[in-house]
Design a protein around this motif. Structure first.
Motif, PDB file in Angstrom:
ATOM      1  N   LYS A 127     110.470  70.118  61.943  1.00  0.00           N
ATOM      2  CA  LYS A 127     109.339  69.285  62.349  1.00  0.00           C
ATOM      3  C   LYS A 127     108.036  69.812  61.748  1.00  0.00           C
ATOM      4  O   LYS A 127     107.970  71.015  61.415  1.00  0.00           O
ATOM      5  CB  LYS A 127     109.261  69.207  63.878  1.00  0.00           C
ATOM      6  N   GLU A 130     107.396  63.772  59.432  1.00  0.00           N
ATOM      7  CA  GLU A 130     106.693  63.121  58.332  1.00  0.00           C
ATOM      8  C   GLU A 130     106.441  64.098  57.184  1.00  0.00           C
ATOM      9  O   GLU A 130     106.598  63.748  56.011  1.00  0.00           O
ATOM     10  CB  GLU A 130     105.375  62.510  58.815  1.00  0.00           C
ATOM     11  N   GLU A 131     106.057  65.327  57.510  1.00  0.00           N
ATOM     12  CA  GLU A 131     105.830  66.321  56.458  1.00  0.00           C
ATOM     13  C   GLU A 131     107.136  66.691  55.771  1.00  0.00           C
ATOM     14  O   GLU A 131     107.177  66.928  54.564  1.00  0.00           O
ATOM     15  CB  GLU A 131     105.173  67.569  57.040  1.00  0.00           C
ATOM     16  N   PHE A 132     108.211  66.725  56.535  1.00  0.00           N
ATOM     17  CA  PHE A 132     109.501  67.062  55.959  1.00  0.00           C
ATOM     18  C   PHE A 132     109.911  66.035  54.914  1.00  0.00           C
ATOM     19  O   PHE A 132     110.476  66.387  53.872  1.00  0.00           O
ATOM     20  CB  PHE A 132     110.551  67.154  57.053  1.00  0.00           C
ATOM     21  N   GLY A 134     108.012  64.519  52.940  1.00  0.00           N
ATOM     22  CA  GLY A 134     107.294  64.879  51.724  1.00  0.00           C
ATOM     23  C   GLY A 134     108.033  65.941  50.924  1.00  0.00           C
ATOM     24  O   GLY A 134     108.092  65.877  49.680  1.00  0.00           O
ATOM     25  N   TYR A 135     108.619  66.922  51.601  1.00  0.00           N
ATOM     26  CA  TYR A 135     109.409  67.942  50.924  1.00  0.00           C
ATOM     27  C   TYR A 135     110.665  67.337  50.293  1.00  0.00           C
ATOM     28  O   TYR A 135     111.090  67.764  49.211  1.00  0.00           O
ATOM     29  CB  TYR A 135     109.801  69.047  51.899  1.00  0.00           C
ATOM     30  N   ASN A 264     107.383  75.040  54.312  1.00  0.00           N
ATOM     31  CA  ASN A 264     106.315  75.634  55.129  1.00  0.00           C
ATOM     32  C   ASN A 264     106.026  74.823  56.384  1.00  0.00           C
ATOM     33  O   ASN A 264     104.868  74.558  56.726  1.00  0.00           O
ATOM     34  CB  ASN A 264     105.048  75.793  54.289  1.00  0.00           C
ATOM     35  N   ILE A 265     107.081  74.402  57.050  1.00  0.00           N
ATOM     36  CA  ILE A 265     106.966  73.751  58.353  1.00  0.00           C
ATOM     37  C   ILE A 265     108.009  74.376  59.266  1.00  0.00           C
ATOM     38  O   ILE A 265     108.799  75.214  58.847  1.00  0.00           O
ATOM     39  CB  ILE A 265     107.159  72.215  58.265  1.00  0.00           C
TER      40      ILE A 265
END
Length: 470
Positions: A127, A130-132, A134-135, A264-265
């Motif tokens: 988590k 949404e950022e994941f 992007g990865y 980096n999450i």
């Protein structure tokens, strides 16, 4: 881009909550504000944020109905509606054969050799979602260049429960080239990795082009590489003869095309009870509590209850996990050894390893209430519109009492409706079927009596789920 979700594991490290036939990925734990979604469902929800996702799910045949039911549950909540394909392993053979089998299926369907696949376990927490995504998009661009991308987690502590990846310095653009994969270390070695600074935790997620990974299978794991030269049905029929090997051993430790993308999450594989403790909310005494409990002078502990009320007194750094048929009490820091308990119980053929007292079936579930010499008592729940198979038992008779809903019952040549507080008797060696024709779940109490009351005394003649014996 396509997605491959690995959902065939038989997790042992979260025993007694996780069982061989109900592994960790299907557990629903309150790891976030919403505890009504399993790890598997959270994975599907996360990947579905990628627009027009097509998700291939590979699982063991025993877990098929968990997968189907949980997909149906989560599909109602998804904004994007991905396409799902389910591939069934005839046997559990680790991640390398599972990935190869799925790719063979996709290739035979006509998928492009240049298509990128993202491979994900189904029992991790990542988590924010949404950022994941992007990865994932970043990994797709790297994979298109012929790399096999793995996701690395910068170590937050000296952890002995994870594998590590050493990278070559400096960073190449947005990613690193991989120097080597390292097995789970002892604590002193893990501390050295942290001091070195060139090591990442191995997340078990990958991205690659189809043609890239096929080439690497043929080069580094010829026995699995032959899969891509045979028809899918032949591969499936001979699947049990394949080596039991992880993708790390088969490919990643040997390839010179591995790249690491730092993630980096937040990430956790929930690989132990301590891992679960770390991500749960804590009370004022740093206790993480699930279920109904009273904890006096108890600190920094994990208390997981099911149906019983739990009271603790004077515990510190302790893990307590209660289910209907088992209780685990362990010192924090020792929970990686839970698998040793499971191994011993497996050698003794203990039922606490295989199933919970509640067992799920494609039509609903049953819960074992009591068992004694020559008898067994169950609570059976049948979903609306579902039915059990047309079946027969040679060694037991059954008495059914309806406690909620309406049952449609076939016994021999006779069909009848049975309502709340009514009962029927099923003699030995008599064809019978139980069905729920209503709009609410049907609940019955079943009393079995006979010289043998185990689950394998069943002969199916007709079954809506393809399980008939003749």
């Amino acid at each position: 881009m396509k997605f491959l979700v690995l959902a065939g594991g038989s997790g042992t490290r979260l025993w007694p909550l996780s069982r061989k036939n109900f592994p960790k990925q299907f557990l629903k734990l309150p790891t976030e504000n919403n505890g009504c979604e399993s790890f598997f469902q959270k994975t599907l929800k996360r990947l579905s944020l990628y627009k027009d996702a097509e998700i291939f799910i590979i699982t063991n045949e025993k877990h098929k109905f968990y997968v189907v039911n949980q997909i149906e549950e989560i599909s109602k909540k998804l904004k994007n509606k991905p396409a799902f394909e389910i591939i069934l392993e005839p046997a559990s053979k680790n991640t390398a054969p599972a990935i190869a089998l799925t790719l063979k299926y996709a290739i035979q369907k006509g998928i492009s050799p240049e298509e990128v696949f993202f491979v994900s376990p189904s029992d991790h927490i990542v988590k924010p979602d949404e950022e994941f995504v992007g990865y994932i998009k970043d990994s797709e661009e790297i994979a298109k260049r012929g790399y096999i991308v793995t996701f690395g987690i910068k170590p937050a502590r000296a952890e002995t429960g994870y594998g590590y990846i050493k990278v070559k310095m400096p960073e190449t653009e947005t990613f690193y080239r991989v120097e080597k994969f390292v097995e789970k270390p002892d604590i002193d070695t893990a501390k050295k990795y942290i001091e070195d600074g060139n090591y990442f935790w191995n997340s078990g997620m990958f991205a690659f082009r189809v043609d890239t990974i096929v080439e690497e299978f043929k080069k580094h794991s010829p026995e699995l590489g032959k899969i891509f030269e045979k028809p899918y049905d032949e591969v499936l029929n001979n699947f049990e003869t394949l080596p039991d090997i992880s993708i790390d051993y088969a490919i990643m430790e040997k390839t010179d095309r591995a790249a690491l993308l730092p993630l980096n999450i937040f990430w956790s594989d929930i690989g132990s009870w301590e891992s679960l403790y770390e991500i749960l909310e804590k009370d004022s005494a740093d206790n993480a509590v699930i279920g109904d409990s009273l904890n006096i002078q108890t600190e920094r502990s994990l208390i997981v209850g099911n149906k019983r009320f739990i009271a603790t007194l004077g515990l510190k750094d302790t893990v307590v996990v209660e289910t209907e048929d088992a209780l685990l009490i362990a010192k924090k820091g020792e929970c990686q050894k839970v698998k040793e308990i499971v191994k011993i119980l497996s050698e003794k053929a203990s039922p606490q390893v295989e199933e919970h007292t509640t067992v799920y079936r494609p039509w609903g579930s049953f819960t074992l209430l009591e068992k004694g010499h020559r008898y067994k008592i169950k609570r059976i729940t049948v979903n609306p519109g579902a039915s059990l198979s047309l079946q027969m038992h040679h060694h037991r008779s059954e008495h059914w009492v309806v406690v909620k809903g309406t049952a449609k019952v076939k016994i021999g040549d006779k069909e009848q409706f049975v309502h709340e507080n009514e009962s029927v008797y099923v003699p030995k060696s008599t064809l019978h079927r139980l069905e729920n024709p209503g709009k609410i779940p049907l609940e019955i109490i079943e009393v079995q009596v006979g010289e043998y009351v185990e689950e394998d005394d069943i002969k199916r003649f007709e079954d809506a789920y393809g399980r008939q014996d003749i």
